[in-house]
Scaffold this motif. Structure first.
Motif: not given
Length: 251
Positions: A23-34
């Motif tokens: 898993v290289t990149v993830v985001t939430g439906n309210l924003g943010g990044n990981g």
């Protein structure tokens, strides 16, 4: 006799081929990044020999069809992964963890990268396992089993003969090595995250394991996120030297 022996060799070698994914990149439906814990960015090659491309692929171990297993897994580059690795993860992806809604409409959307396989998912629909750990500790055996919906194709096995030919060096690896596919996990209403980490200074986070069902792993990653509105700490310390060499992953 020769044909029969070759067929046995090919079929036996099939089990040696791994369905590596991360898993290289993830985001939430309210924003943010990981990103998933242990990801190293461009320090790790996208294409090339397995020894070069698998360095930050998380191997969880255990029964491939039973994702409710404790632990954050391990990578070749990091060894056994720890919650404290969140600091390096945030140095690559930003100071705000993925944020999701608390009312049941919240989602985590991410990118699954095929590392060495021609098949990465659990079933003919292409879905992956997902496990929610609200304690943020990797206590997945007590977590909630979810589904990471995705257009991935295959069941982690691929074409047996083709995979076996690659295993014995008679055919090149799958053409989709290095390919990316999106996945989405719906976060249940009322989720409350209680995870804390002194190294990154983060609190009130959950961990989400996204994983395939390959028997050589299983493979995937652990993602930290927060429910929108929960308090969090200031941004983590400056990136480590290793993190600075990596690509910053943003959506």
């Amino acid at each position: 006799m020769y044909t029969s022996s070759l067929l046995v060799l090919i079929l036996s070698a099939a089990s040696m081929v791994s369905a590596h994914g991360k898993v290289t990149v993830v985001t939430g439906n309210l924003g943010g990044n990981g990103t998933a814990l242990g990801i190293k960015g461009d320090v790790v090659a996208r294409f090339g020999p397995n020894s070069a491309t698998e360095k930050d692929t998380t191997v969880f171990g255990g029964n491939a069809n039973k994702p409710l297993t404790d632990g954050l897994g391990k990578t070749e580059a990091n060894g056994k992964l720890k919650v404290a690795d969140l600091a390096d993860t945030m140095a690559l992806s930003g100071s705000t963890l993925p944020q999701v809604s608390a009312d049941g409409s919240g989602t985590i959307t991410g990118t699954w990268r095929v590392v060495t396989s021609d098949g990465t998912a659990n079933d003919k629909k292409g879905n992956l396992f997902a496990v929610l750990d609200t304690t943020g500790t990797g206590a997945y055996s007590k977590g909630t089993l979810l589904t990471a919906t995705t257009p991935l194709v295959g069941n982690g096995k691929g074409n047996v003969v083709q995979r076996a030919l690659r295993a014995v060096g008679l055919q090149r690896r799958a053409t989709n090595v290095g390919a990316d596919a999106k996945f989405t996990v719906k976060i249940p209403a009322g989720t409350t995250c209680t995870g804390t980490d002194a190294t990154s200074g983060q609190k009130n986070f959950c961990l989400l394991k996204v994983v395939n069902n390959n028997g050589n792993g299983p493979f995937g990653g652990s993602i930290a996120f927060q429910v929108g509105g929960a308090s969090s700490a200031p941004p983590p310390a400056a990136p480590t030297a290793a993190a600075k060499r990596g690509q910053v992953f943003t959506a």
